[in-house]
Design a protein around this motif. Structure first.
Motif, PDB file in Angstrom:
ATOM      1  N   PHE A 262      86.583 -13.273  62.994  1.00 54.23           N
ATOM      2  CA  PHE A 262      86.404 -12.674  64.306  1.00 54.23           C
ATOM      3  C   PHE A 262      86.281 -11.149  64.184  1.00 54.23           C
ATOM      4  O   PHE A 262      87.101 -10.515  63.522  1.00 54.23           O
TER       5      PHE A 262
ATOM      6  N   MET B 247      87.048  -7.679  64.921  1.00 52.37           N
ATOM      7  CA  MET B 247      88.120  -6.961  65.623  1.00 52.37           C
ATOM      8  C   MET B 247      87.558  -5.635  66.122  1.00 52.37           C
ATOM      9  O   MET B 247      87.129  -4.787  65.327  1.00 52.37           O
TER      10      MET B 247
ATOM     11  N   HIS C 107      91.129 -16.722  69.692  1.00 49.24           N
ATOM     12  CA  HIS C 107      91.100 -15.263  69.824  1.00 49.24           C
ATOM     13  C   HIS C 107      91.091 -14.853  71.295  1.00 49.24           C
ATOM     14  O   HIS C 107      90.467 -15.519  72.135  1.00 49.24           O
TER      15      HIS C 107
ATOM     16  N   ARG D 196      90.808 -11.172  73.889  1.00 48.65           N
ATOM     17  CA  ARG D 196      90.540  -9.738  73.982  1.00 48.65           C
ATOM     18  C   ARG D 196      90.721  -9.303  75.427  1.00 48.65           C
ATOM     19  O   ARG D 196      90.116  -9.874  76.338  1.00 48.65           O
TER      20      ARG D 196
ATOM     21  N   THR E 268      93.407  -6.913  71.272  1.00 51.87           N
ATOM     22  CA  THR E 268      92.721  -8.051  70.678  1.00 51.87           C
ATOM     23  C   THR E 268      93.697  -8.820  69.802  1.00 51.87           C
ATOM     24  O   THR E 268      94.351  -8.242  68.934  1.00 51.87           O
TER      25      THR E 268
ATOM     26  N   THR F 231      94.300 -12.325  67.350  1.00 48.14           N
ATOM     27  CA  THR F 231      93.817 -13.515  66.658  1.00 48.14           C
ATOM     28  C   THR F 231      95.032 -14.305  66.202  1.00 48.14           C
ATOM     29  O   THR F 231      95.967 -13.751  65.609  1.00 48.14           O
TER      30      THR F 231
END
Length: 372
Positions: A149, A151, A248, A250, A268, A270
């Protein structure tokens, strides 16, 4: 059992992992901050699999099953010697590719056995070490379509950023719902992140094939006492929450024009499952506060640690109760209102990511009003 560890027992355990987690094993998961992987190996658990992380002679991150081929000791409690991973029990050493490099008890005249430690694909991106622990190597399409993912704003000019690593006593589905949930903030984080104002806030909940995007129409919203530092000019706020399947989230707070905000605060997260009941969360705090960036690097970490600590407590509250009633993964017993539409969409996407049978949940857009 075979001395190679890749025998029948290991194969059964790999099948159990796949059976338990379904297609969730075929994704990259954050295992450590890159800065934490130095001269000593690290032990991590990802989807129930014990992994040892270390750096070889070239500084490249490596990941293997955390189990010496000799007597099954944890390699993560060993050391790195001359660019090789050494077991703490009898000193067997391994090269970066997992090949046995040496066996001290044999002496210099006898060659080490031709054995290879099971390895996992590993990548270092965005300040994190990512591993792929599925029972088979990822295919090329999976590597292309399921990259680690991204970031946001890590090591980006004009932005400050730092990671927090937190262990939660709860599963991924419940955690990502918590991270996306605004109504809980006025109770769990009262005075720290938000104070109840009992005001109507229109929201739009959009579900795509692999995400849930929530937009809040409240440009004069404030983030607790810190709003005076983050938004001293009283600029209009754009607040969005986003879930990206399978694990995830955000959260963006953008002041000024959304496409080029004057100031910004982005959270953010994960999530890496340790087990069904525990999750390691890597949270990247990114901020763009102009001349305040340097000062923010001092006061933001204790502030965000306090807020996340409050989430840890409420997630333990929920997790303990789910375990008590024997339904750790339960969502069927949840009841909700239109304020919980985003949770319904997250649960649907998570379920399909784990067991992708038939078409996924259909994209849709829904509008409602929440009071916070």
């Amino acid at each position: 059992m075979s001395r190679t560890e890749d025998g029948e027992g290991a194969a059964v355990r790999a099948q159990d992992t796949a059976a338990s987690w379904g297609d969730l094993v075929h994704y990259w998961y954050a295992a450590a901050r890159a800065e934490d992987l130095g001269k000593r190996p690290l032990g991590r658990v990802v989807l129930g699999v014990r992994v040892v992380l270390w750096r070889d002679a070239d500084g490249r991150a490596r990941a293997h099953r955390d189990r010496c081929l000799h007597r099954n000791a944890r390699l993560s409690e060993g050391v790195v010697v001359d660019g090789c991973l050494a077991c703490p029990y009898h000193g067997w050493t391994y090269r970066g590719d997992g090949q046995v490099a040496g066996v001290p008890s044999l002496g210099p005249a006898e060659a080490a056995p031709s054995l290879t430690l099971p390895s996992f694909p590993v990548r270092e991106e965005g300040g994190l070490i990512w591993v792929w622990v599925g029972p088979r190597a990822p295919t090329e399409p999976e590597l292309a379509g399921r990259r680690p993912f991204p970031m946001p704003h890590w090591d980006e000019p004009g932005w400050g950023a730092y990671y927090m690593v937190t262990r939660f006593d709860n599963g991924v589905t419940h955690l990502v719902e918590n991270f996306m949930d605004v109504p809980h903030t006025v109770f769990v984080h009262r005075g720290w992140f938000r104070t109840r104002a009992s005001r109507a806030t229109p929201i739009v909940v959009e579900r795509t094939a692999d995400s849930v995007l929530v937009t809040y129409d409240r440009p004069d919203d404030a983030i607790g006492w810190s709003d005076k530092l983050m938004n001293p000019r009283g600029l209009p706020l754009t607040h969005t929450d986003k879930f990206y399947a399978p694990n995830h989230t955000r959260v963006d707070y953008l002041w000024g024009a959304p496409e080029a905000p004057e100031r910004a605060f982005v959270i953010t997260s994960t999530c890496t499952p340790v087990s069904r009941e525990q999750t390691e969360v890597f949270t990247l705090i990114s901020f763009k506060l102009g001349a305040w960036n340097t000062l923010a690097r001092l006061w933001l970490p204790p502030y965000t640690r306090k807020v996340i600590g409050q989430d840890v407590a409420i997630m333990k509250n929920q997790g303990d109760n789910l375990r008590h009633h024997g339904d750790v993964d339960a969502i069927a017993g949840f009841h909700g209102t239109s304020a919980d539409w985003l949770h319904e969409d997250i649960e649907a996407l998570r379920a399909h990511a784990q067991w992708p049978v038939g078409p996924g949940p259909e994209p849709r857009v829904r509008r409602t009003v929440i009071w916070v």
